[in-house]
Design an enzyme around this catalytic site. Structure first.
Site, PDB file in Angstrom:
ATOM      1  N   ASN A 164       0.604  -1.191  -0.182  1.00 42.00           N
ATOM      2  CA  ASN A 164      -0.048   0.199  -0.017  1.00 42.00           C
ATOM      3  C   ASN A 164       0.723   1.288  -0.083  1.00 42.00           C
ATOM      4  O   ASN A 164       0.417   2.418  -0.572  1.00 42.00           O
ATOM      5  CB  ASN A 164      -0.897   0.007   1.147  1.00 42.00           C
ATOM      6  CG  ASN A 164      -2.266  -0.522   0.716  1.00 42.00           C
ATOM      7  OD1 ASN A 164      -2.803  -0.429  -0.280  1.00 42.00           O
ATOM      8  ND2 ASN A 164      -3.257  -1.048   1.767  1.00 42.00           N
ATOM      9  N   CYS A 421      -4.453  -9.299   4.145  1.00 43.13           N
ATOM     10  CA  CYS A 421      -3.772  -9.187   2.987  1.00 43.13           C
ATOM     11  C   CYS A 421      -2.618  -8.439   2.847  1.00 43.13           C
ATOM     12  O   CYS A 421      -2.226  -8.068   1.880  1.00 43.13           O
ATOM     13  CB  CYS A 421      -5.012  -8.671   2.053  1.00 43.13           C
ATOM     14  SG  CYS A 421      -5.065  -6.692   2.023  1.00 43.13           S
ATOM     15  N   PHE A 422      -2.068  -8.286   3.944  1.00 38.68           N
ATOM     16  CA  PHE A 422      -0.571  -7.856   4.107  1.00 38.68           C
ATOM     17  C   PHE A 422      -0.569  -6.534   3.546  1.00 38.68           C
ATOM     18  O   PHE A 422       0.880  -6.359   3.001  1.00 38.68           O
ATOM     19  CB  PHE A 422       0.236  -8.980   3.781  1.00 38.68           C
ATOM     20  CG  PHE A 422      -0.412 -10.513   3.671  1.00 38.68           C
ATOM     21  CD1 PHE A 422      -0.465 -10.559   5.093  1.00 38.68           C
ATOM     22  CD2 PHE A 422      -0.655 -11.140   2.922  1.00 38.68           C
ATOM     23  CE1 PHE A 422      -1.122 -11.994   5.461  1.00 38.68           C
ATOM     24  CE2 PHE A 422      -1.122 -12.394   3.042  1.00 38.68           C
ATOM     25  CZ  PHE A 422      -1.202 -12.740   4.425  1.00 38.68           C
ATOM     26  N   CYS A 423      -1.352  -5.523   3.690  1.00 33.08           N
ATOM     27  CA  CYS A 423      -1.303  -4.429   2.837  1.00 33.08           C
ATOM     28  C   CYS A 423      -0.895  -4.421   1.336  1.00 33.08           C
ATOM     29  O   CYS A 423      -0.425  -3.590   0.891  1.00 33.08           O
ATOM     30  CB  CYS A 423       0.115  -3.583   3.488  1.00 33.08           C
ATOM     31  SG  CYS A 423      -0.461  -3.019   5.282  1.00 33.08           S
ATOM     32  N   ASN A 424      -1.517  -5.576   0.873  1.00 36.95           N
ATOM     33  CA  ASN A 424      -1.053  -5.701  -0.802  1.00 36.95           C
ATOM     34  C   ASN A 424      -2.394  -6.009  -1.158  1.00 36.95           C
ATOM     35  O   ASN A 424      -2.671  -7.039  -1.590  1.00 36.95           O
ATOM     36  CB  ASN A 424      -0.347  -6.886  -0.695  1.00 36.95           C
ATOM     37  CG  ASN A 424       0.286  -7.037  -2.330  1.00 36.95           C
ATOM     38  OD1 ASN A 424      -0.440  -6.853  -3.220  1.00 36.95           O
ATOM     39  ND2 ASN A 424       1.499  -7.501  -2.579  1.00 36.95           N
TER      40      ASN A 424
END
Ligand code: PLP
Length: 496
Positions: A164, A421-424
């Site tokens: 992100n 979602c791991f900042c993705n």
């Protein structure tokens, strides 16, 4: 065997989890599978020094029976890093480096030593690159985003697969009238189609500003996108922002060979301590085209209140706002030297062996009725992929287990992994099959803020997250073995 009633399901689930936890406490199972692993990956045996290091410098991991599998979230530090840093602080008097008194000069000397070692570590020439200390990789990305001279009609091109903090640069691009374009990643491997990328790269704006951003390694799928794209894109008139945050903890980035324009890094991801320091490695010619939106303490030669003017300093000084985290930065040199002493190649080999074994064994897990237990997103072999494995668990009826439940069970087994979602979000949207139409509908709802729960409701039963395990610096066979045992606990368990 399938669980029937709710009650039976709970009991079966609980007993399987119990057996996993008991197994965690023994080394018997580890030993029985270790020889097969060593035969499959003989290179692992050459990294014995890392096992010794773990025993001596990271003993708190094993003393407290931690199964640490979140290296992409944050690396781990050796006791010696702390000792060296504390000795340095305890044995000296350091002042704010923005001055020329003795304590200030002592600090400046150490800061510049650390900076010089960053160049050396990445094999970057100070004639070609500048090292700018930042709070983290996001801070480095923001420096580029806010200063890149986007104008109307310019281009910001990036892969779906991005953190992100790289996605966020589109807001700077948008505010200045530049166009943002996403290059999709393709299932099942979550790589970019080379021909499609070449097509996008041909659409750069002639004599305009074109910025192309991608991760050297995905923090979602572990995919290592080709470094060859750097020169390919540059030849087409693009500046390349190579997000190296998830790549450099286990791979060598040689900046005498690869010449991206901008490279953000977070040091805690490489060696755990210190947090709060990252850097932007920027090519000198690429730095010169950035336009800072403001000035701050430390970034100017002169500024005047009544003259209403300021002159920016040269090089890195123009980008290091205010007072650096100066007492901490010497610990960056300590950490980098620690990695260099272990050897990036040794770390890389070890992670490749452990990741490959875990991948093979996870995808081999099946329920009694033949249905697979785990779906791993991304490549299923170790070719151009790192040790970040993202997956979801499915029951014999092909229904997914909520990632939050997997995390809760992992917590009970003292396994540190990560879910979500791991900042993705782009990676997640691809693997969860979320279409643009669905997402636009969710994001144009009337409420002021969409919470994660609102979002889950909106995507109507589709998974909104996954489970990520990541292997790193001092991971060992027992760590991946225990995770596999944990996963085995879900065989023939119903998610209904
Ligand atoms: C690929 C990638 N880029 C950027 C970042 C941002 O790093 P930080 O949160 O340290 O700023 C991360 C963090 O996980 C990452 O994995």
């Amino acid at each position: 065997m399938l669980a029937g009633s709710e009650h039976e399901k709970g009991v079966l689930y609980e007993s399987k989890m119990m057996s996993t936890r008991q197994d965690d406490l023994s080394t018997k199972g580890v030993d029985s599978e270790l020889s097969g692993f060593l035969n499959a990956c003989p290179a692992y045996a050459t990294t014995q020094h890392v096992d010794n290091l773990r025993a001596n410098e990271y003993s708190r991991l094993d003393d407290d029976r931690h199964i640490y599998l979140d290296y992409t979230g944050g690396g781990l530090y050796a006791d010696s890093q702390l000792r060296q840093h504390m000795a340095l602080l305890a044995g000296n008097v350091f002042g704010n480096p923005h001055s020329s008194n003795p304590t200030s000069l002592a600090m400046t000397h150490l800061l510049e030593r650390a900076r010089a070692y960053v160049f050396e570590f990445f094999n970057a020439s100070p004639d070609e690159y500048v090292v700018i200390f930042t709070p983290n990789a996001s801070g480095a990305l923001k420096l580029v985003g806010e200063s890149y001279p986007f104008g109307a009609g310019d281009q910001y091109l990036l892969t779906f697969d991005n953190h992100n903090s790289v996605n966020g640069i589109r807001e700077f691009a948008r505010a200045r009238g530049a166009e943002t374009t996403y290059v999709p990643v393709v299932l099942p491997d979550m790589r970019v189609d080379g021909a499609q990328l070449a097509d996008y790269l041909e659409r750069g704006r002639l004599r305009g500003q074109n910025l192309f951003a991608y991760p050297a390694q995905s923090n979602f799928s572990g995919v290592q996108h080709p470094l060859e794209w750097i020169s390919q894109a540059q030849a087409g008139g693009w500046d390349v922002l190579l997000d190296a945050a998830a790549f450099v903890p286990t791979n060598r980035l040689d900046l005498s060979r690869w010449k991206p324009n901008y490279v953000p890094v977070s040091f805690y991801k490489m060696f755990g301590y210190p947090t709060g320091v990252g850097c932007l490695l920027a090519r000198r010619d690429s730095l010169a085209k950035l336009r800072r939106p403001w000035f701050a303490g430390g970034t100017i030669t002169v500024a005047s209140v009544q003259g209403d003017k300021y002159y920016l300093a040269e090089g890195e000084a123009a980008f290091e706002d205010g007072t650096l985290n100066y007492l901490t930065i010497p610990a960056v040199e300590i950490g980098l030297r620690h990695i260099a002493a272990i050897g990036t190649e040794a770390i890389h080999e070890r992670v490749r062996c452990l990741g490959g074994w875990l991948l093979d064994n996870l995808v081999a897990l099946h329920h009694g009725n033949g249905e697979p237990l785990v779906r791993v997103y991304g490549p299923l072999d170790t070719y151009r992929r790192g040790g970040t494995l993202t997956m979801n668990f499915y029951d014999p009826m092909d229904r997914f287990f909520d990632h939050r439940l997997i995390e809760a069970e992992a917590n009970r087994a003292n396994i540190s992994l990560r879910t979500g979602c791991f900042c993705n979000p782009g990676g997640g949207e691809i693997v969860f099959g979320l279409s643009q139409t669905e997402l636009v509908a969710c994001f144009t709802q009337p409420q002021q803020r969409l919470t994660l729960d609102d979002f889950r409701l909106c995507i109507d039963g589709k998974s909104s997250g996954a489970v990520r395990v990541s292997i790193g610096l001092v991971s060992n066979f027992a760590d991946v073995y225990h995770f596999l045992q944990f996963a085995r606990g879900f065989v023939d368990v119903s998610a209904g």
